[in-house]
Design a protein around this motif. Sequence first.
Motif, PDB file in Angstrom:
ATOM      1  N   TRP A 270     -77.553  90.024  29.019  1.00  0.00           N
ATOM      2  CA  TRP A 270     -78.011  88.762  28.448  1.00  0.00           C
ATOM      3  C   TRP A 270     -77.416  87.582  29.224  1.00  0.00           C
ATOM      4  CZ3 TRP A 270     -77.774  89.571  22.367  1.00  0.00           C
ATOM      5  CH2 TRP A 270     -78.709  90.558  22.030  1.00  0.00           C
ATOM      6  N   LEU A 271     -77.888  86.391  28.865  1.00  0.00           N
ATOM      7  CA  LEU A 271     -77.547  85.182  29.618  1.00  0.00           C
ATOM      8  C   LEU A 271     -76.044  84.923  29.647  1.00  0.00           C
ATOM      9  CD1 LEU A 271     -78.507  82.670  31.167  1.00  0.00           C
ATOM     10  CD2 LEU A 271     -78.757  81.504  28.938  1.00  0.00           C
ATOM     11  N   TYR A 272     -75.397  85.060  28.501  1.00  0.00           N
ATOM     12  CA  TYR A 272     -73.951  84.840  28.415  1.00  0.00           C
ATOM     13  C   TYR A 272     -73.286  86.192  28.136  1.00  0.00           C
ATOM     14  CZ  TYR A 272     -75.744  80.107  27.585  1.00  0.00           C
ATOM     15  OH  TYR A 272     -76.421  78.911  27.683  1.00  0.00           O
TER      16      TYR A 272
ATOM     17  N   ASN B 178     -70.229  87.492  28.505  1.00  0.00           N
ATOM     18  CA  ASN B 178     -68.875  87.590  27.948  1.00  0.00           C
ATOM     19  C   ASN B 178     -68.658  86.470  26.937  1.00  0.00           C
ATOM     20  OD1 ASN B 178     -67.771  89.877  29.544  1.00  0.00           O
ATOM     21  ND2 ASN B 178     -68.222  88.511  31.259  1.00  0.00           N
ATOM     22  N   ILE B 179     -69.191  86.692  25.730  1.00  0.00           N
ATOM     23  CA  ILE B 179     -69.208  85.631  24.728  1.00  0.00           C
ATOM     24  C   ILE B 179     -67.819  85.377  24.122  1.00  0.00           C
ATOM     25  CG2 ILE B 179     -69.776  87.058  22.713  1.00  0.00           C
ATOM     26  CD1 ILE B 179     -71.448  83.710  23.546  1.00  0.00           C
TER      27      ILE B 179
ATOM     28  N   TYR C 152     -77.017  84.118  18.337  1.00  0.00           N
ATOM     29  CA  TYR C 152     -76.912  84.160  19.796  1.00  0.00           C
ATOM     30  C   TYR C 152     -78.277  83.866  20.426  1.00  0.00           C
ATOM     31  CZ  TYR C 152     -75.793  86.042  24.466  1.00  0.00           C
ATOM     32  OH  TYR C 152     -75.611  86.206  25.818  1.00  0.00           O
TER      33      TYR C 152
ATOM     34  N   VAL D 163     -79.761  80.633  22.612  1.00  0.00           N
ATOM     35  CA  VAL D 163     -80.337  80.775  23.967  1.00  0.00           C
ATOM     36  C   VAL D 163     -81.755  80.225  23.981  1.00  0.00           C
ATOM     37  CG1 VAL D 163     -81.087  82.441  25.705  1.00  0.00           C
ATOM     38  CG2 VAL D 163     -78.854  82.729  24.572  1.00  0.00           C
TER      39      VAL D 163
ATOM     40  N   SER E  16     -75.715  75.429  25.242  1.00  0.00           N
ATOM     41  CA  SER E  16     -74.739  75.834  26.257  1.00  0.00           C
ATOM     42  C   SER E  16     -73.995  77.097  25.831  1.00  0.00           C
ATOM     43  CB  SER E  16     -73.731  74.707  26.475  1.00  0.00           C
ATOM     44  OG  SER E  16     -72.925  74.546  25.304  1.00  0.00           O
ATOM     45  N   GLU E  17     -73.290  77.689  26.787  1.00  0.00           N
ATOM     46  CA  GLU E  17     -72.514  78.904  26.463  1.00  0.00           C
ATOM     47  C   GLU E  17     -71.439  78.594  25.419  1.00  0.00           C
ATOM     48  OE1 GLU E  17     -69.858  82.428  28.649  1.00  0.00           O
ATOM     49  OE2 GLU E  17     -70.658  80.761  29.824  1.00  0.00           O
ATOM     50  N   ASN E  18     -70.781  77.426  25.537  1.00  0.00           N
ATOM     51  CA  ASN E  18     -69.718  77.083  24.582  1.00  0.00           C
ATOM     52  C   ASN E  18     -70.258  76.897  23.171  1.00  0.00           C
ATOM     53  OD1 ASN E  18     -67.906  77.228  26.623  1.00  0.00           O
ATOM     54  ND2 ASN E  18     -67.291  75.063  26.598  1.00  0.00           N
TER      55      ASN E  18
ATOM     56  N   THR F  91     -73.077  78.231  21.988  1.00  0.00           N
ATOM     57  CA  THR F  91     -73.505  79.566  21.547  1.00  0.00           C
ATOM     58  C   THR F  91     -72.300  80.352  21.038  1.00  0.00           C
ATOM     59  OG1 THR F  91     -75.272  79.571  23.193  1.00  0.00           O
ATOM     60  CG2 THR F  91     -74.611  81.707  22.279  1.00  0.00           C
ATOM     61  N   ARG F  92     -71.225  80.296  21.804  1.00  0.00           N
ATOM     62  CA  ARG F  92     -69.994  81.002  21.400  1.00  0.00           C
ATOM     63  C   ARG F  92     -69.500  80.476  20.044  1.00  0.00           C
ATOM     64  NH1 ARG F  92     -67.336  79.902  25.604  1.00  0.00           N
ATOM     65  NH2 ARG F  92     -67.684  81.907  26.674  1.00  0.00           N
TER      66      ARG F  92
END
Length: 836
Positions: A655-657, A659-660, A726, A730, A735-737, A739-740
């Motif tokens: 998936w896109l991120y 290492n969440i 998640y 996406v 952003s990844e942050n 999403t996390r």
Amino acid sequence: MSKITSLPIADKGLSEPEVIISRKKHGSNDSNHEESGGFLHALKDAVLEPMFLILVAASILYFVMGEMQEGFFLLGAIVLVATISIWQDSKSRKALDALKKLTSPQSKVIRDGKLQPIATEDIVVDDLLIAEEGDMVAADGRIIHSNDFSVNESILTGESFSLQKNSDTDNNELFQGSTVVSGLAILRVTAVGSNTQLGKIGKSLAEIKPEATPLQLQIRNFVKKMAIGGIIVFLLVWLINFLNGLSLPESLLKGLTLAMSILPEEIPVAFTTFMALGAWRLSNMGIVVKQTQTVESLGSATVICTDKTGTITENRMELSRIYAITNHHVYLPEQFNTLEAEKVIEIAMWASEPIPFDPMEKSLHAAYGNVTSVDKRSAFSMYHEYPLSGKPPMMTHIFEDAEKHRIIAAKGAVEGVLPSCDLSPDEIQKVLRIARGLAAQGYRVLAVAEASFEGDNFPQQQQAFKFNFIGLVAFFDPPKENIEQTFEGFYKAGIKVKIITGDNAETTGAIARLAGFQGIENSLNGKELMDLSDEELRERVKTTNLFTRMFPEAKLRIINALKSNGEIVAMTGDGVNDGPALKAAHIGIAMGKRGSEIAKNASSLILTNDDLGSMVNAVAMGRKIYSNLKKAIQYIISIHIPIILTVALPLFLGWLYPNIFSPIHVIFMELVMGPTCSVIYENEPIEKNLMVSKPRNMTETFLSFKELNISIFQGLAITLGCLYLYQFSVANGFSENLTRTLVFVTLILSNVFLTLANRSFYYSFIYTLRYKNNLIPVIIGVTVLALIAMVQIPFLLNLFAFEKPEWILLLRCVIVAAASIIPFEAYKLVKRIQAR
């Protein structure tokens, strides 16, 4: 309370200053063997925990990578994890130490001319120690006074027979650990602690470790499998990240993240904490558990075998009726001062111990003192004694005065005494009819006889005397006030109750009827029982609840037959003869006040107040502890599943991120989960349906797939919610942050809802809000406040690589987290509908 009321020797024993001098010179009566424990031991265990080692490795990797904030955060987490581990160890150890003090035996010594009860470990060399029937000899010593004394030294010699010992022969030494079979002795202590014969081999005995219980083995096996899985997944994640271009430290860190999420180190900690604190809670209720493993089996008891006298009854044994053979008349208490009744009382008194400790003998001595005009007790002394023996049992005493006048008196079970008496068959039938009539009214009936004999060549067996039958004495021992409610509590809990007594069927049946006991119509006596084959007995114990005229071998056969039928057997006992059966039962229960040391030593728990009603509370506590432990462990498994899958699936599925989460996210969740499972669930009250349910099968385990599928189901529901957030993030280009942040918030809130849902596997979480547990709002409140701080305070946002979310996104997280428990709540609703 001591069995002797006056001192039979002139020696006054040690004074207090002499005790201090002896203790300084020879030491106290403890083994002084090294025991593991204390702060350093707990610290060592904490440092060697896999989670601790993983955290150390992760913090080192952060420092190597130059991420100082994360490194220092993990160092703080290391200190916190170690502190929690040491605190839990300390809490368990303090509970066990308190139990150890409660279970430490008491002994009786003569000091300053007074009989004193003291802790066995306080005995010193030269003390005058009392050893009575049922006691375990507490130190080595030499006999200076004895009365019909015999001892079993099998713990040292391996020989099971008893030895007669007295002060007049060379065979006058007693050794620590021996058990007193009969009589009384006073010994001068010659060795204590590790200097005794037993103490010299005590170190090797101390090294023998108790076997693990089935549940302990299952937990160890489960954690071991998870640990192996964690190692495999760690290597796989490290390799994939490394091949995807991450540096060696970074890829190792990602592998450690997943390893942390897989390792369920809370499970063995929860088990140890629950068992130790459970045993401590029981001790506060007057139920002393000698081994914490017993707590595990308490809730599984299916049968309780109880004696009658002192357990079902008050153990008062008031002399209430007298039958005299001379005029075939039954006398009431107000008529005891008639000549015929007085004769029966007098002979019955001489057939008792000179210094009585049995309630019936105390009653006879008191009655004799009330009716006699000339008290002869001071003029006569014991010349020869036949202890209680035979089936049914009887006892005979021979007294003699200074002028060689003798009294030979016997008393015992009616069926035991009559065959030795010179009575016609018609007279025997008449006496038996009177005895049965008294017994049917609930009286304990004993026959009384006297004999004449010249010379000292006494017969080997007391039954060889030609006795003259005098009459019957009948005692009434009323049922305890709470015994009917106690039986009702057992029956409601699905536990069968069986009475095993040395008394006859008529007396026991009458008392049982008054006590609300179920199943008095079917009874079996000791002789009939011994004539049955093992297979026949296994069938009879299924339908028979009243066992009378029992002796040690018969009691043991009953326990073994019940166990062969798959029952989990609890048994109460207080005497020397109960030892084998108490040892054989799954749960041996000794009486704290009137129980012999042998019975206490053979048992697995002790009722300090001698109240059988405490066992209803003990069973309830056992069921509560097991139920709460099940909730805690299934909660642990449930919450580990979404952590594992949320960390692993994005990486494995590309998936896109990928290492969440990092180690600091997982360790925060671990710090939330630890207190939740060990503190909240251990403190949960008993659920109202537990004591109206059948006992659980001892072979059942909540670590089977049948039980774990509920936890897996819950964990997958939470995982779906987290992965939905998640993919939602996406899809919306977050952003990844951010999403996390949303996934992490959803996971923490799901943990809160899971905690509430798992408070019961039957009632709804809304219903369980009325359960009294003050720790629920504290732990959940701290968790929610910490979560708010993490998504609002810039420093924490930066540390956890979060992004401050809008309130509408947080609301979505709350809704998704709440929705994750809906399937489980629906499952519980179906269970309640089916139960109705």
